[in-house]
Design a protein around this motif. Structure first.
Motif, mmCIF file in Angstrom:
data_model
loop_
_atom_site.group_PDB
_atom_site.id
_atom_site.type_symbol
_atom_site.label_atom_id
_atom_site.label_comp_id
_atom_site.label_asym_id
_atom_site.label_seq_id
_atom_site.Cartn_x
_atom_site.Cartn_y
_atom_site.Cartn_z
ATOM 1 N N ALA A 35 40.174 2.895 41.599
ATOM 2 C CA ALA A 35 40.819 3.610 42.702
ATOM 3 C C ALA A 35 42.331 3.432 42.645
ATOM 4 N N LEU A 36 42.792 2.229 42.339
ATOM 5 C CA LEU A 36 44.221 1.970 42.229
ATOM 6 C C LEU A 36 44.827 2.761 41.080
ATOM 7 N N ASP A 39 45.161 6.342 42.051
ATOM 8 C CA ASP A 39 46.279 6.500 42.985
ATOM 9 C C ASP A 39 47.608 6.458 42.240
ATOM 10 N N SER A 42 48.135 9.667 40.259
ATOM 11 C CA SER A 42 48.460 10.830 41.079
ATOM 12 C C SER A 42 49.898 10.781 41.590
ATOM 13 N N THR A 43 50.474 9.588 41.690
ATOM 14 C CA THR A 43 51.841 9.468 42.194
ATOM 15 C C THR A 43 52.837 9.167 41.087
#
Length: 58
Positions: A35-36, A39, A42-43
């Motif tokens: 999940a990290l 994230d 995506s950024t």
């Protein structure tokens, strides 16, 4: 982390073995890291430009 490895008293369930606990912890850690990573991916292009690395000092 809400699920702590605390021995439970009573109840019909057998206590988990150390290997079972480790497998569950590793699976949870792997999910958190995935999940990290998603994230961060995506950024990755939306933040400020990275700072230039400092040259050798001395």
């Amino acid at each position: 982390m809400s699920e702590e490895a605390v021995p439970q008293q009573g109840g019909p369930a057998q206590p988990k073995g150390l290997l079972q606990q480790m497998e569950e912890l590793m699976a949870s850690l792997n999910a958190d890291l995935s999940a990290l990573d998603a994230d961060l991916q995506s950024t990755a292009g939306t933040g400020p430009a990275p700072a230039k690395e400092a040259g050798p000092t001395g």
